[in-house]
Design a protein around this motif. Structure first.
Motif, short mmCIF file in Angstrom:
data_model
loop_
_atom_site.label_atom_id
_atom_site.label_comp_id
_atom_site.label_asym_id
_atom_site.label_seq_id
_atom_site.Cartn_x
_atom_site.Cartn_y
_atom_site.Cartn_z
N ALA A 140 0.75 -1.13 -0.05
CA ALA A 140 -0.09 -0.03 0.08
C ALA A 140 0.87 1.40 0.05
CB ALA A 140 -0.78 -0.17 1.43
N GLY A 141 0.60 2.33 -0.76
CA GLY A 141 1.27 3.38 -1.15
C GLY A 141 0.77 4.56 -1.76
N VAL A 142 1.17 5.67 -1.70
CA VAL A 142 0.61 6.77 -2.46
C VAL A 142 1.86 7.68 -3.17
CG1 VAL A 142 -1.70 6.90 -1.53
CG2 VAL A 142 0.08 8.39 -0.77
N MET A 143 1.67 8.20 -4.17
CA MET A 143 2.74 8.92 -4.62
C MET A 143 2.37 10.41 -5.37
SD MET A 143 5.52 7.79 -7.76
CE MET A 143 4.18 7.56 -8.94
N HIS A 144 2.61 11.42 -5.00
CA HIS A 144 2.67 12.74 -5.71
C HIS A 144 3.85 13.16 -6.15
CE1 HIS A 144 -1.76 12.92 -4.13
NE2 HIS A 144 -1.19 12.48 -3.07
N LEU A 145 4.00 13.61 -7.17
CA LEU A 145 5.18 14.13 -7.75
C LEU A 145 5.01 15.71 -8.08
CD1 LEU A 145 5.73 11.52 -10.51
CD2 LEU A 145 6.37 11.42 -8.23
N ALA A 146 5.99 16.34 -7.54
CA ALA A 146 6.05 17.89 -7.95
C ALA A 146 7.72 18.21 -7.25
CB ALA A 146 5.17 18.69 -7.06
N ALA B 284 7.02 -17.57 13.93
CA ALA B 284 8.47 -18.06 13.37
C ALA B 284 8.71 -18.74 12.18
CB ALA B 284 8.99 -19.07 14.38
N GLY B 285 9.50 -18.35 11.56
CA GLY B 285 9.79 -18.83 10.09
C GLY B 285 9.06 -17.82 9.04
N GLY B 286 8.54 -16.83 9.58
CA GLY B 286 7.94 -15.77 8.69
C GLY B 286 8.66 -14.91 7.95
N ALA B 287 7.97 -13.91 7.40
CA ALA B 287 8.54 -12.84 6.49
C ALA B 287 7.83 -11.72 6.61
CB ALA B 287 9.02 -13.21 5.14
N ILE B 288 8.44 -10.37 6.73
CA ILE B 288 7.90 -9.23 6.61
C ILE B 288 8.54 -8.30 5.57
CG2 ILE B 288 7.41 -6.93 7.57
CD1 ILE B 288 7.72 -8.33 10.59
N ILE B 289 7.64 -7.99 4.43
CA ILE B 289 8.27 -7.35 3.23
C ILE B 289 7.61 -6.11 2.89
CG2 ILE B 289 8.60 -7.83 0.66
CD1 ILE B 289 7.94 -10.69 1.53
N ASN B 290 8.33 -4.95 3.28
CA ASN B 290 7.76 -3.72 2.78
C ASN B 290 8.32 -3.13 1.37
OD1 ASN B 290 6.67 -3.16 5.40
ND2 ASN B 290 8.74 -2.68 6.29
N PHE B 291 7.77 -2.07 0.89
CA PHE B 291 8.01 -1.64 -0.27
C PHE B 291 8.54 -0.27 -0.39
CE2 PHE B 291 6.03 -5.28 -2.08
CZ PHE B 291 6.24 -5.36 -3.64
N SER B 292 9.62 -0.10 -1.02
CA SER B 292 10.47 1.04 -1.32
C SER B 292 10.36 1.44 -2.52
CB SER B 292 11.86 0.95 -0.75
OG SER B 292 12.68 2.25 -1.01
N THR B 293 11.25 1.96 -3.40
CA THR B 293 11.42 2.49 -4.61
C THR B 293 12.71 2.73 -5.13
OG1 THR B 293 10.80 4.19 -6.35
CG2 THR B 293 10.98 4.88 -3.93
N SER B 294 12.82 2.27 -6.34
CA SER B 294 14.44 2.51 -6.84
C SER B 294 14.82 4.19 -7.15
CB SER B 294 14.77 2.09 -8.16
OG SER B 294 14.67 0.41 -8.07
N VAL B 295 13.66 4.99 -6.73
CA VAL B 295 13.82 6.53 -7.05
C VAL B 295 14.69 6.83 -5.80
CG1 VAL B 295 12.84 8.66 -7.13
CG2 VAL B 295 11.89 6.72 -8.29
N TYR C 289 8.14 11.78 -2.34
CA TYR C 289 8.13 10.37 -2.53
C TYR C 289 9.24 9.66 -1.89
CZ TYR C 289 6.60 5.80 -4.57
OH TYR C 289 6.31 4.43 -4.70
N ALA C 290 10.42 9.79 -2.69
CA ALA C 290 11.47 9.38 -2.24
C ALA C 290 11.98 9.50 -0.91
CB ALA C 290 12.74 9.84 -3.27
N ALA C 291 11.46 10.60 -0.20
CA ALA C 291 11.97 10.67 1.11
C ALA C 291 11.16 9.71 2.08
CB ALA C 291 11.63 12.32 1.64
N SER C 292 9.76 9.67 1.86
CA SER C 292 9.02 8.85 2.32
C SER C 292 9.25 7.29 2.19
CB SER C 292 7.32 8.83 1.76
OG SER C 292 7.23 8.43 0.72
N LYS C 293 9.82 7.21 1.23
CA LYS C 293 10.51 5.58 1.03
C LYS C 293 11.66 5.39 1.75
CE LYS C 293 6.96 4.02 -1.43
NZ LYS C 293 5.78 2.60 -0.79
N GLY C 294 12.48 6.24 1.77
CA GLY C 294 13.67 6.32 2.67
C GLY C 294 13.47 5.92 4.13
N ALA C 295 12.33 6.51 4.21
CA ALA C 295 11.72 6.28 5.87
C ALA C 295 11.36 4.80 5.94
CB ALA C 295 10.83 7.14 6.36
N VAL C 296 10.86 4.16 4.83
CA VAL C 296 10.58 2.83 4.87
C VAL C 296 11.77 2.15 4.95
CG1 VAL C 296 9.43 1.06 3.56
CG2 VAL C 296 8.16 3.19 3.75
#
Length: 246
Positions: A93-99, A133-144, A155-162
């Protein structure tokens, strides 16, 4: 109902979206029971559930604002009631605004912060408390976060925090046998990516990677399936899934 002790269970936030749906279907293909989370679009979440169940998988839909800890606690509880526990949490889940930073509407900055940072934190907090136990947590960043394209600053700043919270959580879960990683997709033609881009921009991005194409949601889902299943020795990492763009 299948034996809870032998069936792995995944919760996919944003599971009605482009990458989220591909992830839900891919994990179900590995025999994982899937909870498809949505915030507002019940019909698209139901489509994902139907796609999974018609292919012989097990799926339910759950709803809630990812930034609302009470709503997400209830969503996690609903998954545990239905399937007996949670092994994999994928937070697409994520949102993106570009400016440009100079002109970005600060209300849009706050909206990205709420979904991308607080939302990831809330989901990670619930996952840290509940994943078996044995599980995985997978978050989403961005190559930006590496590409540093103009207009992507907030947007990149928010994903850097992720990325930061993901790497810390991996270390906080020492001794639990739970991996915590982030996937950082490159250009992938989802509605979120295509919004506001002309064809020339899309074509240029497609040519930028050595493989000379855009990623597909299924390409990203393959990386998630790897982290969710066999990749038990990959932990505390950010995996860049972008065809060699960076």
């Amino acid at each position: 109902m299948n034996d809870h002790t032998t069936t792995r269970v995944a919760l996919v936030t944003g599971g009605s979206g482009g990458i989220g749906r591909a992830v839900a279907e891919r994990l179900a293909g590995d025999g994982i029971a899937v909870a498809v989370h949505y915030a507002g679009n019940r019909a698209r979440a139901d489509e994902t559930v139907t796609a999974v169940t018609s292919a012989g998988g097990r799926a339910i839909a759950v709803s809630g604002d990812v930034a609302d800890e009470h709503a997400m606690s209830a969503a996690f509880e609903a998954v545990e009631r239905e399937f007996g526990g949670i092994d994999v949490v994928v937070n697409t889940a994520g949102v993106m605004h570009l400016a440009p930073i100079a002109t970005l509407d600060l209300d849009e900055l706050d909206r990205m912060h709420r979904t991308n940072i607080r939302g990831t934190f809330v989901v990670s907090q619930q996952a840290a408390r509940r994943v078996r136990a044995g599980g995985a947590i997978i978050n989403f960043s961005t190559s930006v976060t590496r590409l540093s394209f103009p207009t992507y600053g907030a947007y990149a700043a928010s994903k850097g925090a992720v990325e930061a919270m993901t790497l810390v959580l991996a270390r906080e879960l020492r001794g639990r046998d739970i991996t915590v990683n982030a996937v950082a997709p490159g250009p992938t033609p989802t509605p979120l990516f295509l919004q506001g881009k002309d064809q020339a921009t899309i074509d240029n991005l497609a040519k930028a990677a050595p493989l000379e194409r855009l990623g597909a949601p299924q390409d990203i889902a393959e990386v998630v399936a790897f982290l969710a299943g066999p990749a038990r020795w990959i932990n505390g990492q950010v995996l860049y899934a972008n065809g060699g763009l960076v």
